[in-house]
Design an enzyme around this catalytic site. Structure first.
Site, PDB file in Angstrom:
ATOM      1  N   ASP A 151       2.411   1.963 -13.642  1.00  0.00           N
ATOM      2  CA  ASP A 151       2.349   0.526 -13.367  1.00  0.00           C
ATOM      3  C   ASP A 151       3.230   0.278 -12.143  1.00  0.00           C
ATOM      4  O   ASP A 151       3.663   1.232 -11.464  1.00  0.00           O
ATOM      5  CB  ASP A 151       2.761  -0.292 -14.603  1.00  0.00           C
ATOM      6  CG  ASP A 151       4.248  -0.146 -14.947  1.00  0.00           C
ATOM      7  OD1 ASP A 151       4.944   0.674 -14.304  1.00  0.00           O
ATOM      8  OD2 ASP A 151       4.703  -0.849 -15.873  1.00  0.00           O
ATOM      9  N   HIS A 152       3.535  -1.002 -11.853  1.00  0.00           N
ATOM     10  CA  HIS A 152       4.328  -1.335 -10.665  1.00  0.00           C
ATOM     11  C   HIS A 152       5.724  -0.717 -10.728  1.00  0.00           C
ATOM     12  O   HIS A 152       6.273  -0.294  -9.713  1.00  0.00           O
ATOM     13  CB  HIS A 152       4.423  -2.856 -10.507  1.00  0.00           C
ATOM     14  CG  HIS A 152       4.933  -3.549 -11.731  1.00  0.00           C
ATOM     15  ND1 HIS A 152       4.181  -3.645 -12.887  1.00  0.00           N
ATOM     16  CD2 HIS A 152       6.124  -4.150 -12.003  1.00  0.00           C
ATOM     17  CE1 HIS A 152       4.892  -4.289 -13.810  1.00  0.00           C
ATOM     18  NE2 HIS A 152       6.077  -4.596 -13.301  1.00  0.00           N
ATOM     19  N   CYS A 176       6.220   4.494 -16.087  1.00  0.00           N
ATOM     20  CA  CYS A 176       6.465   3.057 -16.117  1.00  0.00           C
ATOM     21  C   CYS A 176       7.978   2.882 -16.120  1.00  0.00           C
ATOM     22  O   CYS A 176       8.711   3.859 -15.912  1.00  0.00           O
ATOM     23  CB  CYS A 176       5.772   2.368 -17.288  1.00  0.00           C
ATOM     24  SG  CYS A 176       6.360   2.800 -18.929  1.00  0.00           S
ATOM     25  N   GLY A 177       8.464   1.663 -16.337  1.00  0.00           N
ATOM     26  CA  GLY A 177       9.899   1.429 -16.221  1.00  0.00           C
ATOM     27  C   GLY A 177      10.708   2.271 -17.192  1.00  0.00           C
ATOM     28  O   GLY A 177      11.600   3.024 -16.803  1.00  0.00           O
ATOM     29  N   THR A 178      10.408   2.139 -18.484  1.00  0.00           N
ATOM     30  CA  THR A 178      11.131   2.891 -19.518  1.00  0.00           C
ATOM     31  C   THR A 178      10.382   4.116 -20.001  1.00  0.00           C
ATOM     32  O   THR A 178      10.951   4.938 -20.738  1.00  0.00           O
ATOM     33  CB  THR A 178      11.346   2.004 -20.759  1.00  0.00           C
ATOM     34  OG1 THR A 178      10.042   1.604 -21.228  1.00  0.00           O
ATOM     35  CG2 THR A 178      12.177   0.771 -20.448  1.00  0.00           C
ATOM     36  N   GLY A 179       9.108   4.196 -19.694  1.00  0.00           N
ATOM     37  CA  GLY A 179       8.255   5.257 -20.240  1.00  0.00           C
ATOM     38  C   GLY A 179       7.637   4.871 -21.574  1.00  0.00           C
ATOM     39  O   GLY A 179       6.696   5.514 -22.043  1.00  0.00           O
ATOM     40  N   GLY A 211       6.076   1.906 -22.836  1.00  0.00           N
ATOM     41  CA  GLY A 211       4.747   1.274 -22.899  1.00  0.00           C
ATOM     42  C   GLY A 211       3.640   2.286 -22.629  1.00  0.00           C
ATOM     43  O   GLY A 211       2.625   2.324 -23.348  1.00  0.00           O
ATOM     44  N   HIS A 215       8.011  22.936 -28.198  1.00  0.00           N
ATOM     45  CA  HIS A 215       7.857  22.595 -29.620  1.00  0.00           C
ATOM     46  C   HIS A 215       6.715  21.620 -29.895  1.00  0.00           C
ATOM     47  O   HIS A 215       6.116  21.679 -30.968  1.00  0.00           O
ATOM     48  CB  HIS A 215       9.155  21.968 -30.162  1.00  0.00           C
ATOM     49  CG  HIS A 215      10.274  22.953 -30.294  1.00  0.00           C
ATOM     50  ND1 HIS A 215      11.465  22.638 -30.897  1.00  0.00           N
ATOM     51  CD2 HIS A 215      10.387  24.252 -29.909  1.00  0.00           C
ATOM     52  CE1 HIS A 215      12.271  23.700 -30.877  1.00  0.00           C
ATOM     53  NE2 HIS A 215      11.634  24.685 -30.267  1.00  0.00           N
ATOM     54  N   ASN A 216       6.456  20.717 -28.972  1.00  0.00           N
ATOM     55  CA  ASN A 216       5.504  19.628 -29.259  1.00  0.00           C
ATOM     56  C   ASN A 216       4.201  19.722 -28.471  1.00  0.00           C
ATOM     57  O   ASN A 216       3.329  18.866 -28.623  1.00  0.00           O
ATOM     58  CB  ASN A 216       6.151  18.259 -28.978  1.00  0.00           C
ATOM     59  CG  ASN A 216       7.507  18.111 -29.632  1.00  0.00           C
ATOM     60  OD1 ASN A 216       8.525  18.006 -28.953  1.00  0.00           O
ATOM     61  ND2 ASN A 216       7.557  18.136 -30.953  1.00  0.00           N
ATOM     62  N   ARG A 253      12.515   3.783 -13.973  1.00  0.00           N
ATOM     63  CA  ARG A 253      13.669   2.948 -13.612  1.00  0.00           C
ATOM     64  C   ARG A 253      15.002   3.604 -13.965  1.00  0.00           C
ATOM     65  O   ARG A 253      16.053   3.077 -13.640  1.00  0.00           O
ATOM     66  CB  ARG A 253      13.572   1.585 -14.304  1.00  0.00           C
ATOM     67  CG  ARG A 253      12.547   0.672 -13.641  1.00  0.00           C
ATOM     68  CD  ARG A 253      12.578  -0.732 -14.192  1.00  0.00           C
ATOM     69  NE  ARG A 253      11.708  -1.601 -13.396  1.00  0.00           N
ATOM     70  CZ  ARG A 253      10.955  -2.568 -13.881  1.00  0.00           C
ATOM     71  NH1 ARG A 253      10.943  -2.816 -15.178  1.00  0.00           N
ATOM     72  NH2 ARG A 253      10.209  -3.299 -13.083  1.00  0.00           N
ATOM     73  N   ARG A 308       5.122  28.285 -35.888  1.00  0.00           N
ATOM     74  CA  ARG A 308       5.348  27.175 -36.828  1.00  0.00           C
ATOM     75  C   ARG A 308       5.101  25.824 -36.163  1.00  0.00           C
ATOM     76  O   ARG A 308       4.742  24.844 -36.841  1.00  0.00           O
ATOM     77  CB  ARG A 308       6.770  27.236 -37.391  1.00  0.00           C
ATOM     78  CG  ARG A 308       7.881  26.986 -36.387  1.00  0.00           C
ATOM     79  CD  ARG A 308       9.246  27.271 -36.985  1.00  0.00           C
ATOM     80  NE  ARG A 308      10.350  26.852 -36.142  1.00  0.00           N
ATOM     81  CZ  ARG A 308      10.785  27.525 -35.067  1.00  0.00           C
ATOM     82  NH1 ARG A 308      10.184  28.647 -34.696  1.00  0.00           N
ATOM     83  NH2 ARG A 308      11.815  27.078 -34.357  1.00  0.00           N
ATOM     84  N   HIS A 309       5.262  25.768 -34.847  1.00  0.00           N
ATOM     85  CA  HIS A 309       5.049  24.499 -34.144  1.00  0.00           C
ATOM     86  C   HIS A 309       3.566  24.133 -34.065  1.00  0.00           C
ATOM     87  O   HIS A 309       3.210  22.966 -33.999  1.00  0.00           O
ATOM     88  CB  HIS A 309       5.672  24.560 -32.752  1.00  0.00           C
ATOM     89  CG  HIS A 309       7.149  24.792 -32.796  1.00  0.00           C
ATOM     90  ND1 HIS A 309       8.025  23.867 -33.336  1.00  0.00           N
ATOM     91  CD2 HIS A 309       7.899  25.852 -32.424  1.00  0.00           C
ATOM     92  CE1 HIS A 309       9.259  24.353 -33.274  1.00  0.00           C
ATOM     93  NE2 HIS A 309       9.211  25.560 -32.728  1.00  0.00           N
ATOM     94  N   ARG A 364       2.866  22.214 -37.195  1.00  0.00           N
ATOM     95  CA  ARG A 364       3.481  20.880 -37.145  1.00  0.00           C
ATOM     96  C   ARG A 364       2.730  19.955 -36.205  1.00  0.00           C
ATOM     97  O   ARG A 364       2.480  18.782 -36.518  1.00  0.00           O
ATOM     98  CB  ARG A 364       4.949  21.009 -36.708  1.00  0.00           C
ATOM     99  CG  ARG A 364       5.784  21.697 -37.775  1.00  0.00           C
ATOM    100  CD  ARG A 364       7.161  22.095 -37.293  1.00  0.00           C
ATOM    101  NE  ARG A 364       7.861  22.844 -38.330  1.00  0.00           N
ATOM    102  CZ  ARG A 364       8.960  23.544 -38.137  1.00  0.00           C
ATOM    103  NH1 ARG A 364       9.521  23.587 -36.919  1.00  0.00           N
ATOM    104  NH2 ARG A 364       9.527  24.193 -39.118  1.00  0.00           N
TER     105      ARG A 364
HETATM  106  C1  RB5 Z   1       7.475  -3.553 -16.473  1.00  0.00           C
HETATM  107  O1  RB5 Z   1       8.391  -4.541 -16.115  1.00  0.00           O
HETATM  108  C2  RB5 Z   1       7.990  -2.748 -17.658  1.00  0.00           C
HETATM  109  O2  RB5 Z   1       8.028  -3.535 -18.790  1.00  0.00           O
HETATM  110  C3  RB5 Z   1       7.129  -1.517 -17.869  1.00  0.00           C
HETATM  111  O3  RB5 Z   1       7.133  -0.740 -16.723  1.00  0.00           O
HETATM  112  C4  RB5 Z   1       7.561  -0.560 -18.964  1.00  0.00           C
HETATM  113  O4  RB5 Z   1       8.915  -0.289 -18.910  1.00  0.00           O
HETATM  114  C5  RB5 Z   1       7.085  -0.889 -20.313  1.00  0.00           C
HETATM  115  O5  RB5 Z   1       7.250  -0.117 -21.265  1.00  0.00           O
END
Ligand code: RB5
Length: 148
Positions: free
Chosen positions: A10-11, A67-70, A72, A100-101, A111, A134-135, A138
């Site tokens: 995303d942005h 994305c920002g936090t990964g 979403g 493992h996964n 971010r 084993r993985h 799982r």
């Molecule tokens: C966008 O502002 C932010 O919410 C998105 O990139 C992400 O972090 C969502 O999980």
């Protein structure tokens, strides 16, 4: 033939996506950019689903989302059967996500990463094999079709 790797953001992940694309290209991958194509505000799920659908259908082995936090991106991608999208913020997490996964989608929290961190995380994820054993059992139990 070069392995095709789809990538999308995303942005909030746009700027880092452009850098990761260059890294993947330099490593010899055939990079498929599924957007976004500008820093204008967008909705992450619109980019996660098309990429995860390619992995789900087996058209590609693996893909990269940002994305920002990964979070979403990972929520949306992990709705797809057989997709294991791992948010990784250190090379060690990326390595374990493979070992493992059997993570077939790498999700970068753009971010919260420096350029050098993200490059090292990507490299660890690309280079680490799944350990199996084993993985395998799982990981198999993750799928609802297997009785989850
Ligand atoms: C966008 O502002 C932010 O919410 C998105 O990139 C992400 O972090 C969502 O999980």
């Amino acid at each position: 033939m070069a392995e095709r790797i789809p990538i999308a953001s995303d942005h909030a992940g746009f700027e880092l996506k452009e850098k990761i694309k260059r890294q993947l290209t330099a490593l010899g991958f055939d990079v498929q950019d599924l957007g976004t194509h500008s820093p204008d505000a967008t909705d992450y799920a619109d980019y996660a689903h098309p990429l995860a659908a390619e992995v789900e259908r087996g058209e590609v082995r693996r893909g990269v989302l940002l994305c920002g936090t990964g979070l979403g991106m990972s929520y949306a991608a992990n709705r797809h059967p057989h997709v294991r999208a791992a948010v990784a913020w250190t090379p060690e997490i990326a390595e374990l996500a493979r070992r493992h996964n059997n993570a077939n989608v790498l999700v970068l929290p753009a971010r919260f990463l420096s350029d050098s961190d993200s490059a090292a995380i990507l490299k660890a994820w690309l280079d680490t094999p799944f350990e199996g054993g084993r993985h395998e059992r799982r990981v198999g139990k993750i799928e609802l079709e297997n009785g989850g």
